[in-house]
Design a protein around this motif. Structure first.
Motif, PDB file in Angstrom:
ATOM      1  N   ARG A 193     -63.762  26.174  41.959  1.00  0.00           N
ATOM      2  CA  ARG A 193     -63.765  27.660  42.509  1.00  0.00           C
ATOM      3  C   ARG A 193     -62.149  28.069  42.888  1.00  0.00           C
ATOM      4  O   ARG A 193     -61.433  29.107  42.568  1.00  0.00           O
ATOM      5  N   ALA A 194     -61.410  27.100  43.646  1.00  0.00           N
ATOM      6  CA  ALA A 194     -60.234  27.190  43.993  1.00  0.00           C
ATOM      7  C   ALA A 194     -59.293  27.437  42.833  1.00  0.00           C
ATOM      8  O   ALA A 194     -58.140  28.225  42.832  1.00  0.00           O
ATOM      9  N   ALA A 195     -59.475  26.973  41.820  1.00  0.00           N
ATOM     10  CA  ALA A 195     -58.664  26.812  40.631  1.00  0.00           C
ATOM     11  C   ALA A 195     -59.212  28.017  39.680  1.00  0.00           C
ATOM     12  O   ALA A 195     -58.443  28.418  38.457  1.00  0.00           O
ATOM     13  N   GLN A 196     -60.093  28.793  40.177  1.00  0.00           N
ATOM     14  CA  GLN A 196     -60.456  29.985  39.231  1.00  0.00           C
ATOM     15  C   GLN A 196     -61.009  29.636  37.819  1.00  0.00           C
ATOM     16  O   GLN A 196     -60.570  30.317  36.776  1.00  0.00           O
ATOM     17  N   SER A 197     -61.500  28.369  37.805  1.00  0.00           N
ATOM     18  CA  SER A 197     -62.135  27.999  36.356  1.00  0.00           C
ATOM     19  C   SER A 197     -61.046  27.373  35.474  1.00  0.00           C
ATOM     20  O   SER A 197     -61.377  27.203  34.289  1.00  0.00           O
ATOM     21  N   HIS A 198     -59.806  27.282  35.949  1.00  0.00           N
ATOM     22  CA  HIS A 198     -58.782  26.574  35.076  1.00  0.00           C
ATOM     23  C   HIS A 198     -59.030  25.039  35.161  1.00  0.00           C
ATOM     24  O   HIS A 198     -58.683  24.628  36.127  1.00  0.00           O
ATOM     25  N   ILE A 199     -59.509  24.689  33.947  1.00  0.00           N
ATOM     26  CA  ILE A 199     -59.987  23.091  34.113  1.00  0.00           C
ATOM     27  C   ILE A 199     -58.814  22.202  34.550  1.00  0.00           C
ATOM     28  O   ILE A 199     -59.134  21.231  35.083  1.00  0.00           O
ATOM     29  N   GLY A 200     -57.607  22.378  34.014  1.00  0.00           N
ATOM     30  CA  GLY A 200     -56.722  21.328  34.292  1.00  0.00           C
ATOM     31  C   GLY A 200     -56.134  21.521  35.948  1.00  0.00           C
ATOM     32  O   GLY A 200     -55.835  20.426  36.530  1.00  0.00           O
ATOM     33  N   ILE A 201     -56.109  22.569  36.375  1.00  0.00           N
ATOM     34  CA  ILE A 201     -55.805  22.583  37.560  1.00  0.00           C
ATOM     35  C   ILE A 201     -56.844  22.194  38.741  1.00  0.00           C
ATOM     36  O   ILE A 201     -56.587  21.705  39.734  1.00  0.00           O
ATOM     37  N   ALA A 202     -58.011  22.522  38.160  1.00  0.00           N
ATOM     38  CA  ALA A 202     -59.214  21.838  38.982  1.00  0.00           C
ATOM     39  C   ALA A 202     -59.151  20.452  38.976  1.00  0.00           C
ATOM     40  O   ALA A 202     -59.538  19.969  39.928  1.00  0.00           O
TER      41      ALA A 202
END
Length: 386
Positions: A193-202
C-alpha cells in the motif's frame, strides 16, 4: 512455475503474450511495453523473451528449462538486455544494437533485444533504430519498455505493437511478497500500500528498516513547513539525503569498476601513474560514474516526491469525504491534520506544485533550487499553523 507468474495483476497482458507465442502468424517483431513505475514492464519483457526461447513447445515459458532461467536472468546468449543508469542512451549504443539485430541467433530460436529504458533514447539514438524496428530480420524481436507512449518519438512507437500494463492491485502485490519473499502478511500489506503497488519499492520497504524510516521522515514533512526557514531546511535535507545515498552507492561501485577496467587494459592497478591511453579510459569512466551518481540522486529525490504527494492525496480524500482507501492508512492522525490545514483547493495546488517540481527535475533543473521553490509553495497557510 511459469515465467508469467511474476507478472502480478496483468492477466490481459499475459493472455496476449501466451497467444502470441503459441499461435502461428501472431508474432510481431517490434513491441512497446508501457505502464506506470512498478507495474512490471521489464518483467513482462523478460518473461516474453523466456517464452520465445523456451525449450518446451507444449508449455512455452515453463520457467524450469535452461532457456527460461537464463532469459529471465539476462544471461541467455540470444537475449540482450539494455538497462542504463545514465540520463540518455546515446546514438553509438543504439547503432551497436541495430547491428546486433541483424545477426542470427546463436542458440535459441530468436534474437531478442530488450531496451528497459527506451524512454531514455535521445532523438538521434531513436532515429538510429528506425530501420531495424521497421524491417528486422525474420528471427529478431525488439522489446522496448517505457512509462508511456508519449515518452518515445512518434516514428518509433508507430513501428511497434503496443502492450500496456496497468497498476497491479495492492492485494496482488502483497500476495507476491508473501509467496515469493516470505514477508509477514501485515508487513507485506503495509509495504504494498505504501509503495502504491510498485513491486520493487514494496519489497524494499518490506525488507529494509532504513527505507521505512526514511519514508516516515518524508511523509512527516508537510506539517513542518510553517515558514520560509523550515521550507528551505526541508529542501536542503532532502537533497543531502539523496546525495549521500547516491555517493555511497557510487563509492562502493567506483573502485570495483576502476580495478576491472585496469585489468581489461592490462594496466598495473598499483602504479603511481598510467600511460596516456589508460588515463583517457579512466577519465571516461569517471565521467560516466559522475553521470550515474547524478541520475541516482535524481531518482532518489523523485521517489521521495512520490511519497510526499501521497500524503497530500490522502488529505484531499479525507477533506472531500471520498470513500477511497488511503495510501498512508497507518498515519491517520497526520493525514487528518494536513486535511484541516489546507482548503481543498490548497491540497490540489500542493499536488500540482509537487508535479511541477518533478517535471523540472526531469528537465535537469538544479535539485536544491527546484526543491526550495517547491517547499516554499507547500508552506502551511498562516492561520493553520500550530
Amino acid at each position: 512455475m511459469s515465467v508469467f507468474d511474476q507478472l502480478v495483476g496483468q492477466d490481459r497482458v499475459v493472455a496476449t503474450l501466451r497467444h502470441t507465442v503459441t499461435t502461428p502468424g501472431a508474432m510481431t517483431h517490434a513491441w512497446l511495453v508501457t505502464g506506470p513505475p512498478g507495474s512490471g514492464r521489464s518483467v513482462a519483457a523478460r518473461a516474453f523473451s523466456a517464452a520465445l526461447q523456451c525449450e518446451r513447445t507444449d508449455d512455452p515459458g515453463c520457467g524450469v528449462c535452461q532457456a527460461c532461467r537464463t532469459s529471465m536472468a539476462g544471461s541467455h546468449p540470444d537475449v540482450t538486455v539494455v538497462a542504463t543508469s545514465e540520463t540518455f542512451i546515446k546514438v553509438a549504443e543504439a547503432r551497436d544494437l541495430a547491428l546486433l539485430a541483424q545477426t542470427r541467433p546463436s542458440m535459441g530460436r530468436w534474437r531478442v533485444i530488450v531496451v528497459e529504458d527506451a524512454d531514455r533514447l535521445n532523438e538521434p539514438a531513436a532515429d538510429a533504430l528506425l530501420k531495424s524496428l521497421e524491417e528486422p530480420p525474420p528471427r529478431t524481436v525488439w522489446l522496448l519498455c517505457a512509462p508511456s507512449l508519449e515518452d518515445l518519438i512518434v516514428t518509433v512507437r508507430s513501428r511497434c505493437r503496443h502492450l500496456r500494463l496497468g497498476t497491479p492491485p495492492v492485494e496482488a502485490v502483497a500476495d507476491l511478497l508473501i509467496a515469493r519473499d516470505g514477508i509477514d502478511p501485515p508487513m507485506a500489506h503495509y509495504a504494498a500500500r505504501a509503495a502504491q503497488s510498485h513491486i520493487g519499492i514494496a519489497r524494499r520497504l518490506a525488507t529494509d528498516e532504513h527505507a521505512r524510516a526514511r519514508r516516515r521522515e518524508v511523509i512527516g514533512i508537510p506539517l513542518t513547513l510553517t515558514g520560509l526557514g523550515p521550507a528551505l531546511g526541508a529542501a536542503q535535507d532532502l537533497v543531502a539525503e539523496a546525495g549521500e545515498g547516491a555517493e555511497t552507492l557510487s563509492t562502493d561501485r567506483a573502485d570495483a569498476e576502476r580495478r576491472e577496467l585496469l585489468a581489461q587494459l592490462g594496466a598495473d592497478p598499483g602504479a603511481r601513474s598510467q600511460p596516456p591511453a589508460v588515463r583517457s579510459h579512466l577519465r571516461d569512466l569517471e565521467a560516466r560514474q559522475k553521470r550515474q551518481t547524478r541520475r541516482q540522486q535524481h531518482d532518489s529525490i523523485d521517489a521521495a516526491l512520490t511519497d510526499l504527494s501521497s500524503v497530500y492525496r490522502d488529505a484531499l480524500i479525507v477533506a472531500s469525504g471520498a470513500r477511497v482507501e488511503l495510501v498512508n492508512a497507518t498515519e491517520p492522525e497526520q493525514v487528518e491534520r494536513l486535511a484541516r490545514s489546507f482548503p481543498v483547493e490548497g491540497l490540489l495546488g500542493a499536488l500540482e506544485t509537487i508535479g511541477l517540481a518533478r517535471q523540472r527535475l526531469i528537465a535537469n533543473g538544479a535539485p536544491l533550487l527546484v526543491l526550495e521553490a517547491m517547499m516554499i509553495g507547500l508552506t502551511v497557510p498562516a492561520g493553520n499553523r500550530g
